[in-house]
Scaffold this active site. Sequence first.
Site, PDB file in Angstrom:
ATOM      1  N   CYS A   2      11.928 -18.727 -19.822  1.00 33.50           N
ATOM      2  CA  CYS A   2      12.045 -17.283 -19.082  1.00 33.50           C
ATOM      3  C   CYS A   2      13.468 -17.018 -19.425  1.00 33.50           C
ATOM      4  O   CYS A   2      14.262 -17.695 -19.873  1.00 33.50           O
ATOM      5  CB  CYS A   2      11.935 -17.985 -17.650  1.00 33.50           C
ATOM      6  SG  CYS A   2      10.669 -18.671 -17.070  1.00 33.50           S
ATOM      7  N   ARG A  27      12.207 -15.270 -26.951  1.00 32.28           N
ATOM      8  CA  ARG A  27      12.215 -16.950 -26.296  1.00 32.28           C
ATOM      9  C   ARG A  27      10.822 -17.381 -25.671  1.00 32.28           C
ATOM     10  O   ARG A  27      10.599 -18.361 -25.489  1.00 32.28           O
ATOM     11  CB  ARG A  27      13.070 -16.891 -25.260  1.00 32.28           C
ATOM     12  CG  ARG A  27      14.698 -16.655 -25.313  1.00 32.28           C
ATOM     13  CD  ARG A  27      15.535 -16.319 -24.312  1.00 32.28           C
ATOM     14  NE  ARG A  27      15.168 -17.798 -23.506  1.00 32.28           N
ATOM     15  CZ  ARG A  27      16.124 -18.531 -23.635  1.00 32.28           C
ATOM     16  NH1 ARG A  27      17.287 -18.477 -24.611  1.00 32.28           N
ATOM     17  NH2 ARG A  27      16.400 -19.863 -22.968  1.00 32.28           N
ATOM     18  N   TRP A  77       7.792 -17.361 -18.235  1.00 29.04           N
ATOM     19  CA  TRP A  77       7.074 -18.075 -18.986  1.00 29.04           C
ATOM     20  C   TRP A  77       6.380 -19.220 -17.989  1.00 29.04           C
ATOM     21  O   TRP A  77       7.009 -20.084 -17.358  1.00 29.04           O
ATOM     22  CB  TRP A  77       7.835 -18.944 -20.161  1.00 29.04           C
ATOM     23  CG  TRP A  77       6.999 -19.596 -21.048  1.00 29.04           C
ATOM     24  CD1 TRP A  77       6.443 -19.398 -22.085  1.00 29.04           C
ATOM     25  CD2 TRP A  77       6.745 -21.094 -21.061  1.00 29.04           C
ATOM     26  NE1 TRP A  77       5.733 -20.413 -22.696  1.00 29.04           N
ATOM     27  CE2 TRP A  77       6.071 -21.523 -22.211  1.00 29.04           C
ATOM     28  CE3 TRP A  77       7.488 -22.288 -20.265  1.00 29.04           C
ATOM     29  CZ2 TRP A  77       5.763 -22.731 -22.514  1.00 29.04           C
ATOM     30  CZ3 TRP A  77       6.998 -23.451 -20.635  1.00 29.04           C
ATOM     31  CH2 TRP A  77       6.171 -23.777 -21.662  1.00 29.04           C
ATOM     32  N   ASN A 103      15.097 -18.989 -13.519  1.00 27.14           N
ATOM     33  CA  ASN A 103      14.868 -19.429 -14.441  1.00 27.14           C
ATOM     34  C   ASN A 103      14.950 -20.931 -13.947  1.00 27.14           C
ATOM     35  O   ASN A 103      15.768 -21.401 -13.255  1.00 27.14           O
ATOM     36  CB  ASN A 103      15.701 -19.577 -15.587  1.00 27.14           C
ATOM     37  CG  ASN A 103      15.320 -18.268 -16.510  1.00 27.14           C
ATOM     38  OD1 ASN A 103      14.558 -17.506 -15.862  1.00 27.14           O
ATOM     39  ND2 ASN A 103      16.226 -17.859 -17.425  1.00 27.14           N
ATOM     40  N   GLY A 104      14.053 -21.899 -14.358  1.00 23.60           N
ATOM     41  CA  GLY A 104      14.164 -23.525 -14.051  1.00 23.60           C
ATOM     42  C   GLY A 104      12.790 -23.635 -12.993  1.00 23.60           C
ATOM     43  O   GLY A 104      11.935 -23.061 -12.844  1.00 23.60           O
ATOM     44  N   GLU A 484       8.322 -32.102 -40.665  1.00 26.77           N
ATOM     45  CA  GLU A 484       8.838 -30.848 -40.130  1.00 26.77           C
ATOM     46  C   GLU A 484       7.879 -29.635 -40.779  1.00 26.77           C
ATOM     47  O   GLU A 484       7.582 -28.698 -40.106  1.00 26.77           O
ATOM     48  CB  GLU A 484      10.122 -30.739 -40.657  1.00 26.77           C
ATOM     49  CG  GLU A 484      10.673 -29.281 -40.583  1.00 26.77           C
ATOM     50  CD  GLU A 484      10.640 -28.892 -39.140  1.00 26.77           C
ATOM     51  OE1 GLU A 484      10.475 -29.541 -38.332  1.00 26.77           O
ATOM     52  OE2 GLU A 484      11.214 -27.713 -39.026  1.00 26.77           O
ATOM     53  N   LYS A 488       6.027 -26.714 -38.934  1.00 27.78           N
ATOM     54  CA  LYS A 488       6.211 -25.301 -39.010  1.00 27.78           C
ATOM     55  C   LYS A 488       4.773 -24.623 -39.136  1.00 27.78           C
ATOM     56  O   LYS A 488       4.392 -23.447 -38.506  1.00 27.78           O
ATOM     57  CB  LYS A 488       6.554 -25.094 -40.201  1.00 27.78           C
ATOM     58  CG  LYS A 488       8.349 -25.318 -40.146  1.00 27.78           C
ATOM     59  CD  LYS A 488       8.847 -24.298 -39.295  1.00 27.78           C
ATOM     60  CE  LYS A 488       9.197 -24.540 -38.006  1.00 27.78           C
ATOM     61  NZ  LYS A 488      10.137 -25.643 -37.550  1.00 27.78           N
ATOM     62  N   GLU A 491       2.833 -24.599 -35.696  1.00 25.80           N
ATOM     63  CA  GLU A 491       3.510 -23.564 -34.757  1.00 25.80           C
ATOM     64  C   GLU A 491       3.045 -22.200 -34.942  1.00 25.80           C
ATOM     65  O   GLU A 491       2.764 -21.521 -33.804  1.00 25.80           O
ATOM     66  CB  GLU A 491       5.070 -23.800 -34.809  1.00 25.80           C
ATOM     67  CG  GLU A 491       5.749 -24.911 -34.265  1.00 25.80           C
ATOM     68  CD  GLU A 491       7.166 -24.900 -34.139  1.00 25.80           C
ATOM     69  OE1 GLU A 491       7.828 -24.729 -35.314  1.00 25.80           O
ATOM     70  OE2 GLU A 491       7.509 -24.706 -33.169  1.00 25.80           O
ATOM     71  N   HIS A 507      -4.466 -45.717 -43.618  1.00 29.29           N
ATOM     72  CA  HIS A 507      -4.597 -46.656 -42.628  1.00 29.29           C
ATOM     73  C   HIS A 507      -5.140 -45.935 -41.461  1.00 29.29           C
ATOM     74  O   HIS A 507      -5.298 -46.355 -40.464  1.00 29.29           O
ATOM     75  CB  HIS A 507      -3.332 -46.999 -42.098  1.00 29.29           C
ATOM     76  CG  HIS A 507      -2.577 -48.046 -43.015  1.00 29.29           C
ATOM     77  ND1 HIS A 507      -2.892 -49.446 -43.427  1.00 29.29           N
ATOM     78  CD2 HIS A 507      -1.537 -47.622 -43.835  1.00 29.29           C
ATOM     79  CE1 HIS A 507      -2.142 -49.860 -44.123  1.00 29.29           C
ATOM     80  NE2 HIS A 507      -1.064 -48.943 -44.415  1.00 29.29           N
ATOM     81  N   LYS A 606      11.217 -20.589 -27.274  1.00 31.38           N
ATOM     82  CA  LYS A 606      12.374 -20.940 -27.931  1.00 31.38           C
ATOM     83  C   LYS A 606      13.280 -22.183 -27.645  1.00 31.38           C
ATOM     84  O   LYS A 606      13.627 -23.138 -28.218  1.00 31.38           O
ATOM     85  CB  LYS A 606      13.204 -19.767 -28.262  1.00 31.38           C
ATOM     86  CG  LYS A 606      14.349 -19.761 -29.234  1.00 31.38           C
ATOM     87  CD  LYS A 606      13.839 -20.198 -30.696  1.00 31.38           C
ATOM     88  CE  LYS A 606      14.934 -20.455 -31.493  1.00 31.38           C
ATOM     89  NZ  LYS A 606      14.523 -21.150 -32.867  1.00 31.38           N
TER      90      LYS A 606
HETATM   91  C1  AGP Z   1      11.089 -25.847 -33.695  1.00 29.55           C
HETATM   92  O1  AGP Z   1      10.313 -25.140 -34.577  1.00 29.55           O
HETATM   93  C2  AGP Z   1      10.401 -25.829 -32.333  1.00 29.55           C
HETATM   94  N1  AGP Z   1      10.168 -24.736 -31.855  1.00 29.55           N
HETATM   95  C3  AGP Z   1      10.776 -27.033 -31.300  1.00 29.55           C
HETATM   96  O2  AGP Z   1      10.233 -28.112 -31.761  1.00 29.55           O
HETATM   97  C4  AGP Z   1      12.478 -27.293 -31.262  1.00 29.55           C
HETATM   98  O3  AGP Z   1      12.816 -27.785 -32.319  1.00 29.55           O
HETATM   99  C5  AGP Z   1      12.547 -28.052 -30.068  1.00 29.55           C
HETATM  100  O4  AGP Z   1      12.107 -27.635 -28.822  1.00 29.55           O
HETATM  101  C6  AGP Z   1      13.892 -28.607 -29.732  1.00 29.55           C
HETATM  102  O5  AGP Z   1      14.816 -27.538 -29.503  1.00 29.55           O
HETATM  103  P1  AGP Z   1      16.321 -27.584 -29.700  1.00 29.55           P
HETATM  104  O6  AGP Z   1      16.667 -27.807 -31.027  1.00 29.55           O
HETATM  105  O7  AGP Z   1      16.712 -26.218 -29.056  1.00 29.55           O
HETATM  106  O8  AGP Z   1      16.998 -28.569 -28.622  1.00 29.55           O
END
Ligand code: AGP
Length: 611
Positions: A2, A27, A77, A103-104, A484, A488, A491, A507, A606
């Site tokens: 949010c 975000r 969100w 927010n929260g 990673e 990517k 996502e 395994h 985000k």
């Molecule tokens: C990364 O592409 C993600 N969107 C997500 O995994 C992110 O890295 C994670 O939420 C941690 O966020 P931060 O680095 O802001 O703590």
Amino acid sequence: MCGIVGYVGLRSVPETLLDGLKRLEYRGYDSSGMALLNDGKIIEIKNIGKVINLEKKASDTVGLELKNGTGIAHTRWATHGFPSEINAHPHLDAKHRFAIVHNGIIENYQSLKTQLQEKGIVFKSETDSEVLVHLISECYNGNLLEAVATALKKVNGTYGLAVISLESPGTIIAARHGSPLLIGLGEGESFIASDAAALVAFTRRVIYLNDHDVAQVTSSGVEIRNLDNIAVNRDISKIDWEPGAVEKSGFEHFMLKEICEQPEAVGNSIRGRLDLRSGNAHFNALNLSPYELSKINRIVIAACGTSMHAGMVGRYFFEDLASIPVDVEQAAEFRYRNPIIQPDTMVLPVSQSGETADTLAAVREAANKGAIVTAICNVVGSTIARESEHCIYLHAGPEIGVASTKAFTCQVTVLLMLAMLFGRNRRMSYQNALGLIAEIETIPELTKKVLDQRSGIEAVAKKYAEAEDFFYIGRGYLYPVALEGALKLKEISYIHAEGYHAAELKHGPIALLEENVPVVALANDLPGKEKMISNIQECRARCSPVIATVTAGDESFKDLVSDIITIPACSQFIAPVVTAVALQLFAYYVAKERGCEIDQPRNLAKSVTVE
Ligand code: AGP
């Protein structure tokens, strides 16, 4: 996650709010809304979907030129209740005297709701947030700030909150606990936002609220109190990036822009931190004496997602360069597992945003157990940065794309320099340090070399864009990079992608390999390459096409794999950064080919400020 924007001043209020909301779109959100205080009434406008829909609705109902007023706005969100117009913020009380955006999460909302319903209050939405507006209305006794503070004392949970009222035109009350909120100070105007990106086009002078702060914001300034109504002082900070940093500057997506910014971003992370004279790295924010450094015998890295993967690379650095035992913990697991922390433990929370709820909770848990907490963050003034004893900033510039890219490479680079600092404090020689410094200084140039191969990587990506499953395999320093790379891809392209240690494949996961399941093998010329060749053979034997990252000049993979992505020659200390850039480009072009919404992937936010 949010987003909140608020404005009081002479500009057109809807236009200013919409501008702020658009800058928070990155975000992630599902609906949006605004409340405008005008002509003795509160006008509420809400919409599902994109802010552009809200803009149209505002333009059709009140017009965008509503000057000299007060307003608050929100991108939601969903956490409690489906994405819908009714659940979108703002929420108003029954008599439309108060409006809030929040927010929260209000954890005790159900019991508060029942109490309010027993008094005859009718709820319109399914949200936890709506209780706040009714509580404020109940607590109002002629002073809006006091009503908000009294209401918030009844609440458990987290909030970044903005409130307007018919009773106090020209005023916004802003409050925070566990969810970021800042006040922007202009000439004869003030702003509030949950993220500096929303304000930077209007003002650079900001005040970050602390937990339990309640601020009365008017066009002439701000007065801040705590929940007990005692005045508190907060410093004015300066946002040090240009408004252009939160614009696409000709790139099709923020993600591509941020991938391409990496030579500069990593250069900024390195700048001023390497010293040839002493053969060492130094960080102004980490003012520990050599004696204090030598007393640290264990490191715990706590992080989530991409930042956790950076932490996993960091583990190799600390173990190899400084011989310090390192644990890398998923931050949520760390906070709930009752971790063992001793006085000689340094905890490193790694977080791009500095607002991730689980990482923040890990910071608090670690501090409470007496650890030395040194955060590695990108966002200046973020909660994790402020609550940690020390904070090393990445200086990567704002990262807007939901999929983290430049933050990862900068995190890895900072961790490498930090490991070097610990190494020099122990067994690393001056000569070895000079060699490492020379290597670190090549990172910007090497990442640029990968970027120069964009079109080649795009061609490979197009070839595989229709696959529905992918495996990424790596060994040693490139094992976390495989994780990673897979993250990517999933996502932004919604392809099912799994990252594995190459040795783990047989395994179990190997059962899934077949001709439609490509494997990305990180086969750079580093220790473990021979074993990786065997792993590639295993994949080929199951008919999986193999795309390999291969060191420039290495011919051994020519007849072994289906496609090659060339990585400039570099040591294992640098390879994670350089290889990650290639995998980011690969994921980006696959997603683009599939027509995905790259900067705001579905279901993702985000910064994850809820558990
Ligand atoms: C990364 O592409 C993600 N969107 C997500 O995994 C992110 O890295 C994670 O939420 C941690 O966020 P931060 O680095 O802001 O703590």
